[in-house]
Write an enzyme that holds these catalytic residues in place. Structure first.
Site: not given
Ligand code: ARG
Length: 456
Positions: A156, A277, A283, A290, A317, A322, A325
């Site tokens: 938790h 930053s 920073k 991320e 088909y 198509q 892909k």
């Protein structure tokens, strides 16, 4: 030269339709597989006397020279020729004359495109397996150094029980091991050749499907021509496996982000893997984990996209296919990028063992061990749990940790407490005591690490 299929038409294709229906913008990635498939096909046509050996040799040479030109970037593909298959065929006819038109004997673009994708995905799956293994190796190497580094274990996201940091890292090792095994196993189902199924029904030519399968390195041939050209399960399976894999990458990334925050301060990612930053000079942002976490969305999306695409399609088909892909390419490339970054980022991260240890010293995560202490002395565990709940409450009120309570304070709660309680509560002892198989005890973690190393 007009369209390869132009004979039945009385008007040129509308320009918008041409652009909208063409796939050359993305299926160009299959160029090498397409040529490889054609070479195997034409060789078989020659061997089976469907065309002469001489014609087969001419076509093979033509394909080779196109391959060279592609390597030297001398080839421009065109939207008018719709897809990679017709672009190559057109180039071939330009290169060697009308005999090039014999390449497509006993074959359709439907089995051709499926063959290309099987070839592509088999190769990429093998490459990804290598990249997953590199991540496993980085985890095992870090684990090797941190068997005795103790970190709070959480449930938790609340401090629960301390664990060896190596144990925590190895948990991810085993997730990636399963991913790797899933990828390896999936190759069995990629390893089927659709070539020779032609458009949907097979072909009247005496093609030898086993011969082309073998030439292309496939284990088997699809036993049903309709299934051969309509099956995209192998891509679905790849996208599913990839979704699980990126889930693991994302969970690990989340932990790296948390651990590198000032609130945790358990690790520091190498400067080479962070960014700054534009406004706040202090920073150092964990952009890489991320983004790895963020990439999950597109990989799940590609799976959902293909599932949805296929669910209502009648055999065999349909042009809808198509659309199979770009999601596959995107997933391959996204995973390639993610795994290639994850391994060196893990290898170079600094582990702040002292901070982890301090965190463990400043919590109540040894409470279970005092309950176990009383249980070993005969108190039913459920009663011991209640007593220790009281002890923890008392300690919090006193502003003390459990190791700081005096023996007489303990004895107010139970007469079973003796001096040996303090050894039992020391963090190293708390970790070492978890000696059940697969537990975080140091000895067990060392054994686990040895086992892990056998998998890389
Ligand atoms: N570009 C097509 C695709 O990727 C190749 C197969 C075309 N077949 C057809 N019958 N139109 O699906």
């Amino acid at each position: 030269m007009s369209k390869l299929w132009g004979g039945r038409f009385t008007k040129p294709t509308d320009k918008l339709v041409e652009e909208y229906t063409s796939s050359i913008g993305f299926d160009v990635k299959l160029v090498l597989q397409d040529i490889q498939g054609s070479k195997a096909h034409v060789k078989m046509l020659g061997k089976c006397s469907i065309i002469t050996e001489e014609e087969a040799a001419q076509i093979t040479e033509g394909l080779q020279s196109i391959e060279k030109k592609i390597e030297n970037e001398e080839v421009e593909f065109s939207v008018e020729d719709e897809d990679i298959h017709m672009n190559i065929e057109k180039l071939l006819i330009e290169e060697i004359g009308p005999v090039g038109g014999k390449l497509h004997t006993g074959r359709s673009r439907n089995d051709q495109v499926a063959t290309d994708m099987h070839l592509y995905l088999k190769e990429k799956t093998n490459q990804l397996i290598g990249l997953v293994e590199a991540v496993q190796k980085a985890l095992a190497d870090q684990a090797e150094h941190h068997v005795e580094t103790i970190i709070p274990g959480y449930t938790h996201l609340q401090r629960a029980q301390p664990v060896s940091f190596a144990h925590h890292l190895l948990a991810y090792f085993w997730m990636f091991e399963r991913d790797k095994q899933r990828l390896q196993d999936s190759i069995k189902r990629i390893d089927w050749s659709p070539l020779g199924a032609a458009a949907l029904a097979g072909t009247p030519y005496p093609v030898d499907r086993k011969m082309t399968a073998e030439a292309l390195g496939f284990e088997n041939v699809y036993p049903n021509s309709l299934d051969a050209v309509s099956d995209r399960d192998f891509i679905l399976e790849f996208l599913s496996i990839s979704s699980i894999l990126i889930t693991h990458i994302s969970r690990l990334s989340e932990e790296l982000i948390l651990w590198s925050s000032q609130e945790f301060d358990f690790i520091e990612l190498d400067d080479a893997f962070c960014t700054g930053s534009s406004i706040m000079p202090q920073k150092k942002n964990p952009d890489v984990p991320e983004l790895l976490r963020g990439k999950t969305g597109r990989i799940y999306g590609n799976l959902m996209g293909l599932l949805t695409l296929l669910k209502g399609l009648p055999l065999a088909y349909n042009k809808d296919m198509q659309e199979d892909k770009e999601g596959m390419f995107d997933t391959v490339e996204t995973l390639d990028g993610a795994l290639s970054l994850l391994a060196p980022m893990l290898a170079s991260m600094e582990v702040k063992g002292a901070n982890m240890r301090q965190a463990v010293n400043e919590d109540y995560s040894n409470a279970t061990d005092i309950a176990d202490y009383l249980a070993v002395k005969g108190m039913p565990f459920r009663d011991a749990h209640a007593v220790i709940g009281q002890v923890v409450l008392y300690a919090i009120e006193q502003g003390k940790y459990l190791l700081e309570l005096k023996l007489d304070e303990y004895q107010q709660f139970s007469e079973l407490f003796e001096d040996d309680i303090y050894e039992k509560l020391a963090p190293d002892q708390v970790v070492a005591a978890r000696s059940s198989e697969g537990g975080t005890g140091f000895k067990q973690v060392k054994e686990q690490l040895d086992l892990a190393k056998k998998h890389i």
